[in-house]
Structure formats: structure tokens, C-alpha cells
Enzyme design. Sequence first.
Site, PDB file in Angstrom:
ATOM      1  N   GLU A 118      43.447  84.881  41.250  1.00  0.00           N
ATOM      2  CA  GLU A 118      43.623  84.396  39.957  1.00  0.00           C
ATOM      3  C   GLU A 118      42.472  84.927  38.914  1.00  0.00           C
ATOM      4  O   GLU A 118      42.943  85.162  37.972  1.00  0.00           O
ATOM      5  CB  GLU A 118      43.455  82.788  39.533  1.00  0.00           C
ATOM      6  CG  GLU A 118      42.012  82.235  40.223  1.00  0.00           C
ATOM      7  CD  GLU A 118      41.762  80.822  39.742  1.00  0.00           C
ATOM      8  OE1 GLU A 118      42.809  80.346  39.329  1.00  0.00           O
ATOM      9  OE2 GLU A 118      40.653  80.334  40.254  1.00  0.00           O
ATOM     10  N   ASP A 135      36.420  77.858  46.639  1.00  0.00           N
ATOM     11  CA  ASP A 135      36.343  79.594  46.491  1.00  0.00           C
ATOM     12  C   ASP A 135      35.276  80.079  47.312  1.00  0.00           C
ATOM     13  O   ASP A 135      35.215  81.649  47.255  1.00  0.00           O
ATOM     14  CB  ASP A 135      35.676  79.709  44.848  1.00  0.00           C
ATOM     15  CG  ASP A 135      36.720  78.948  43.790  1.00  0.00           C
ATOM     16  OD1 ASP A 135      37.714  78.579  44.290  1.00  0.00           O
ATOM     17  OD2 ASP A 135      36.104  78.916  42.963  1.00  0.00           O
ATOM     18  N   GLU A 191      28.234  75.655  42.023  1.00  0.00           N
ATOM     19  CA  GLU A 191      27.122  75.930  41.345  1.00  0.00           C
ATOM     20  C   GLU A 191      26.781  75.312  40.227  1.00  0.00           C
ATOM     21  O   GLU A 191      25.515  75.062  39.750  1.00  0.00           O
ATOM     22  CB  GLU A 191      27.346  77.502  40.964  1.00  0.00           C
ATOM     23  CG  GLU A 191      25.853  78.456  40.754  1.00  0.00           C
ATOM     24  CD  GLU A 191      25.720  79.254  39.905  1.00  0.00           C
ATOM     25  OE1 GLU A 191      27.121  79.638  39.469  1.00  0.00           O
ATOM     26  OE2 GLU A 191      24.897  79.563  39.093  1.00  0.00           O
ATOM     27  N   ARG A 236      43.925  72.902  47.034  1.00  0.00           N
ATOM     28  CA  ARG A 236      42.797  72.073  46.652  1.00  0.00           C
ATOM     29  C   ARG A 236      42.927  70.551  47.283  1.00  0.00           C
ATOM     30  O   ARG A 236      41.885  70.083  47.836  1.00  0.00           O
ATOM     31  CB  ARG A 236      42.275  72.008  45.314  1.00  0.00           C
ATOM     32  CG  ARG A 236      41.029  72.546  45.202  1.00  0.00           C
ATOM     33  CD  ARG A 236      40.667  72.637  43.710  1.00  0.00           C
ATOM     34  NE  ARG A 236      40.497  71.663  43.152  1.00  0.00           N
ATOM     35  CZ  ARG A 236      40.469  71.762  41.757  1.00  0.00           C
ATOM     36  NH1 ARG A 236      40.094  72.967  41.114  1.00  0.00           N
ATOM     37  NH2 ARG A 236      40.369  70.779  40.962  1.00  0.00           N
ATOM     38  N   HIS A 280      46.420  74.256  42.474  1.00  0.00           N
ATOM     39  CA  HIS A 280      45.740  73.056  42.850  1.00  0.00           C
ATOM     40  C   HIS A 280      46.273  72.512  44.371  1.00  0.00           C
ATOM     41  O   HIS A 280      45.647  71.551  44.776  1.00  0.00           O
ATOM     42  CB  HIS A 280      45.915  71.980  41.830  1.00  0.00           C
ATOM     43  CG  HIS A 280      45.146  72.212  40.676  1.00  0.00           C
ATOM     44  ND1 HIS A 280      45.443  73.019  39.676  1.00  0.00           N
ATOM     45  CD2 HIS A 280      43.938  71.895  40.129  1.00  0.00           C
ATOM     46  CE1 HIS A 280      44.661  73.022  38.777  1.00  0.00           C
ATOM     47  NE2 HIS A 280      43.734  72.585  38.803  1.00  0.00           N
ATOM     48  N   ARG A 339      59.399  87.536  41.867  1.00  0.00           N
ATOM     49  CA  ARG A 339      58.969  86.156  41.352  1.00  0.00           C
ATOM     50  C   ARG A 339      57.781  85.673  41.546  1.00  0.00           C
ATOM     51  O   ARG A 339      57.031  86.434  42.639  1.00  0.00           O
ATOM     52  CB  ARG A 339      60.029  85.236  42.306  1.00  0.00           C
ATOM     53  CG  ARG A 339      61.675  85.346  42.096  1.00  0.00           C
ATOM     54  CD  ARG A 339      61.848  84.834  40.646  1.00  0.00           C
ATOM     55  NE  ARG A 339      63.160  85.070  40.437  1.00  0.00           N
ATOM     56  CZ  ARG A 339      64.025  83.879  40.887  1.00  0.00           C
ATOM     57  NH1 ARG A 339      63.711  82.747  41.142  1.00  0.00           N
ATOM     58  NH2 ARG A 339      65.354  84.065  40.777  1.00  0.00           N
ATOM     59  N   THR A 360      32.996  74.089  47.539  1.00  0.00           N
ATOM     60  CA  THR A 360      33.984  75.024  46.876  1.00  0.00           C
ATOM     61  C   THR A 360      35.066  75.381  47.677  1.00  0.00           C
ATOM     62  O   THR A 360      34.807  76.086  48.796  1.00  0.00           O
ATOM     63  CB  THR A 360      33.501  76.058  45.776  1.00  0.00           C
ATOM     64  OG1 THR A 360      34.300  76.666  45.293  1.00  0.00           O
ATOM     65  CG2 THR A 360      32.407  76.747  46.473  1.00  0.00           C
ATOM     66  N   GLY A 397      35.194  70.780  40.546  1.00  0.00           N
ATOM     67  CA  GLY A 397      36.566  70.463  40.975  1.00  0.00           C
ATOM     68  C   GLY A 397      36.662  69.912  42.329  1.00  0.00           C
ATOM     69  O   GLY A 397      35.659  70.152  43.256  1.00  0.00           O
TER      70      GLY A 397
HETATM   71  O1  F6P Z   1      36.062  76.235  41.491  1.00  0.00           O
HETATM   72  C1  F6P Z   1      37.183  75.685  42.116  1.00  0.00           C
HETATM   73  C2  F6P Z   1      38.467  76.045  41.415  1.00  0.00           C
HETATM   74  O2  F6P Z   1      39.418  75.464  42.098  1.00  0.00           O
HETATM   75  C3  F6P Z   1      38.557  77.529  41.094  1.00  0.00           C
HETATM   76  O3  F6P Z   1      39.387  78.049  42.419  1.00  0.00           O
HETATM   77  C4  F6P Z   1      39.772  77.122  40.041  1.00  0.00           C
HETATM   78  O4  F6P Z   1      39.846  78.210  39.079  1.00  0.00           O
HETATM   79  C5  F6P Z   1      39.207  75.996  39.125  1.00  0.00           C
HETATM   80  O5  F6P Z   1      38.426  75.355  40.108  1.00  0.00           O
HETATM   81  C6  F6P Z   1      40.260  75.401  38.681  1.00  0.00           C
HETATM   82  O6  F6P Z   1      39.567  74.048  38.115  1.00  0.00           O
HETATM   83  P1  F6P Z   1      40.507  72.935  37.435  1.00  0.00           P
HETATM   84  O7  F6P Z   1      40.695  71.866  38.495  1.00  0.00           O
HETATM   85  O8  F6P Z   1      39.704  72.435  36.216  1.00  0.00           O
HETATM   86  O9  F6P Z   1      41.856  73.263  36.898  1.00  0.00           O
END
Ligand code: F6P
Length: 340
Positions: A221, A126, A102, A273, A270, A264, A124, A10
Site C-alpha cells: 500500500e 508491518d 513505534e 489483520r 484489514h 482487477r 505490528t 492498529g
Molecule cells: O500499522 C499497521 C497498519 O495495519 C498498516 O499496515 C496500515 O497502513 C494501518 O495500520 C491501517 O490503520 P487503520 O486500522 O487505522 O486503518
Amino acid sequence: MRIGILNGGGDCAGLNAVTRAVVRKSDQYGYEVIGIRHGWAGLINSATVPLKWNDVSHIINQGGTILHTTRTNPFKTKEGPEQVLRNVKQLGLDALVAVGGEDTLSVAAKLSQLGLKVVGVPKTIDNDIVIADMTFGFDTAVNVTVEAIDRIQTTAESHERIMVVEVMGRHAGWIAAYAGIASGANMTLVPEKPFDIEEICDFLKKRHDAEKVTSIVVVGEGCTLKDYTTTDQGKVDEFGHVRLGGIGEILAREIEKRVGIESRAVVLGHVVRGGSPTAYDRILATRLGVAAVEAIKNQTYGVMVCLRGNVMSKVPIIDILGKMKNLDAETIALLDDFRD
Ligand code: F6P
């Protein structure tokens, strides 16, 4: 010396800052850099782009990755590893910088055992890579989440609703915990600490009985609730990870039913991210890119460069595999202390 660089898994904010640092530091040493496109897939089908000083101008502030990324695992096929090694040779690469989580680093470690000269850079949102005290992308993700929660707070108040905010982080609760603490969320739920729906609803009922007009619940999540399915069934990536999501909607529905207050769910997903990296992530990514080139200069391969304390360190990549950096006890205690 010709160095390849790829981004796997990701994306996250700061990847371009690493690429820029690798190119600029390499230039100082007279090394050439070749960008590998689409993660490990680019070494299976030789998709590359030369990267010179000017090609990385003004990308330190750009989110995403100019190299693009995939979750390709060369070890999924029998011929995959051989193809990668052959192409590395054909491209004339003397060393490779593999930037990823990883999964990407596990491929790097296996290829290193097959003779590839590789240096890993952890990334990451995460923040769950062991030994690395902080991964770039995380700070940006937390800041975007906090800004979003601040905004959700005002609309929640206007409508006197309970808002459940679901955030990424797989099975580690770092984003949820840091964003929950920094935004003053009323309750933060993380995968590291199991909870049940009764406990959550009792807490919220008491709050609203005490005339609080709104509540913000942050949930990672990777959290699960007994008897509820939260993942998309059957969808796994090449490393066997299920696609997570759904806990926010389940919680909001149950809370509304049991507490009797309109609830709600907002899934930030994303959103956190993408976009421009924070200054912290730009600097960490820059330091890591430089450290990777230094490792190559010193011919130290099969290692991951990472931040420990505030110092750039190197560890064998194999030391981080099959492990996850979960929330520490102090952070979990903070979540309890500031539940209000
Ligand atoms: O590992 C990074 C991450 O953003 C996680 O937090 C999330 O579960 C996953 O990737 C989502 O991946 P994708 O972009 O494939 O939906």
C-alpha cells in the site's frame, strides 16, 4: 505489585496471547494485573478492567484485542502526559506493559523519561520495528494474504485476468514481499524499490504475448507512482500518519489500458489483520508477555522486549524511535529472481 497492560495502535493477531501471558506469568509471581482499555486513552480517562487467571482463558486463539485499542497520543494535549501519570498513581499501578508499534512505544519512551515504569512489547503486522527481528501479527498477516492470493489465482485463471492485490504494510514491504514470494506471484512491488508504469506493463505484455493467461501482481500500500495520488487527502491520525490506499486500483486501471487485458484490483486491507493468530504468532506473543513480566520483576524499565535471532532480548525503547526496518537487500533480490 500491580501491573497495567494496554494495547495501542492498529490491532493484530496475537495481542490477546500477550495479555494472557502477562496475566498468567504475573499470577505465578503473585502480581495483580489491570487491563487498560482503548490504549493510552484508557489512562487518560481511567477505563480499566481487572484481569485474573480465568479472564484470559481461551483467548490465545482469539484475534483482535479484548482490551480494545485506539491511536490516542497523550502528547497531543498539554495536560495529556500529566493526566496519564496521575491516573497511573491513582490506579496504584507499579509498572505498565505497553504493547504497540513505534507510535505507542514512542509515548512509552517519553513517559518513561517522566518517571513512568514501563516495559514495551513490539507488535505490528508491518514487521517494521527496528532491532526486533520479527513482530507478532506479521506471520498471521502473511499466511492470510497467501491463502487469499491462492484463491485469487484460480478465479484469475478462469477469467484470464490480471489481478492486482494490494496489501497493508505502510512504508515497508514485508507483507507484500513475503506473501508475493510464498504465493508465487508473478510480480511483487514494494515501497523500498521504486518502479514505473512502463516497466510493469512491458513485463506483463511480454508474459501475455507468451500466452500466459493470467498474472498476479502484489503491491504494498505504501508504493507510489509518479503523477498519481494514492492516499486519502487530509486524513491523518494523532501521530500524523496519512491513511494509505489506492495504489492497487490505479495500477489495475493503467495496466488494463496499456496491456489490453482485463485487470482487477483486490484490496486485502484489514482482512489480514483480523482473525486467529498462527501458532508462530501465539508462541512469539507468549514469549514476549513472559519477557515483559520478567523485566518488571528485575525492575528493568524503559526497555522494549523483543526477538533477536531466536532469543528474547531487551533494548532501550529510545533505540527504536524514528527508525523503520525496511526490506533487506536479500529479500529484494528474491523478488527480482522470482519475477516470472
Ligand atoms: O500499522 C499497521 C497498519 O495495519 C498498516 O499496515 C496500515 O497502513 C494501518 O495500520 C491501517 O490503520 P487503520 O486500522 O487505522 O486503518
